[in-house]
Write a protein that holds these residues in place. Structure first.
Motif: not given
Length: 235
Positions: A63, A90, A117, A137, A159, A161, A165
């Motif tokens: 990430g 991430p 993330y 998060k 997760r 960002r 993912a």
């Protein structure tokens, strides 16, 4: 010497990335690579020298945003740099834990991870419904409510960002059936009786009816008013 060109990175890097580039025309002794996080000064970047036109960078932070520069070298002379930026995905989510389940809800949890993330995305789906939850998060647990009893749901957590993912973790969860509601006796005689109850709102494979002592025969009668009815005769 001429400048390298067409710097390509492997797709979807997480903790490592594979680089390739096209050599320039003419003679080259080696290549000078510099790479590091975009958020730090270039003087803090790592420098390596390679003779091939490919290189794998490891120990990256998931990430995160990186840049790499590649120069051709001939003797002590260096070309202009070919630059390329890339971002790692991430961190993947390794496993989910089912913490609690009842007839209309469940809670799952997972471990934290290093790297950047923005949030966790939780997806809950079966053949009739799909719902998506966004979990901050800082939180490592999700509580999903308003589910039907006795139904199976496929759950995934990943997760995220930006729009990218990491790899998701999956779990299948079945909510508990509810108790039978609205049971009432509608008919009784010396050798038979009849019961009815409300149909379940959720998912039901079958109803189990037990009688002690175990004798007689049971007949299920379909009804269209939201009830299930049985006739028990031959007692």
């Amino acid at each position: 010497p001429g400048m390298p060109s067409q710097v390509v990175t492997s797709e979807q890097p997480v903790t490592s990335v594979f680089l390739t580039w096209r050599p320039p025309a003419g003679q080259v002794d080696k290549y000078k690579l510099g790479f590091g996080l975009l958020s730090v000064a270039r003087k803090s970047w790592t420098e390596v020298f390679v003779k091939s036109t490919s290189y794998e960078i490891g120990e990256l932070i998931p990430g995160s945003d990186y840049a790499v520069s590649i120069q051709s070298m001939l003797g002590s002379d260096c070309s202009h740099a070919a630059n390329r930026e890339f971002s790692t995905l991430p961190a993947g989510l390794c496993s989910l834990r089912l913490d609690k389940v009842d007839s209309s809800s469940f809670s799952v949890s997972w471990n934290g991870a290093l790297g950047g993330y923005d949030f966790h995305r939780v997806t809950v789906a079966n053949t009739s419904v799909t719902k998506t939850l966004t979990i901050p998060k800082e939180e490592l647990v999700a509580v999903v409510t308003d589910l039907l009893d006795g139904c199976s749901y496929n759950v995934s957590v990943e997760r995220v960002r930006g729009v990218r993912a990491g790899s998701a973790s999956f779990l299948t969860i079945t909510t508990e059936p509810k108790h039978v509601r609205g049971v009432r006796l509608v008919f009784v005689s010396a050798r038979a009786f009849s019961l009815r109850w409300l149909q379940a709102e959720g998912c039901v494979d079958r109803y189990q009816v037990s009688l002690l002592p175990n004798q007689g025969t049971v007949t299920f009668h379909p009804v269209n008013d939201g009830y299930i009815q049985i006739y028990w005769g031959g007692l």
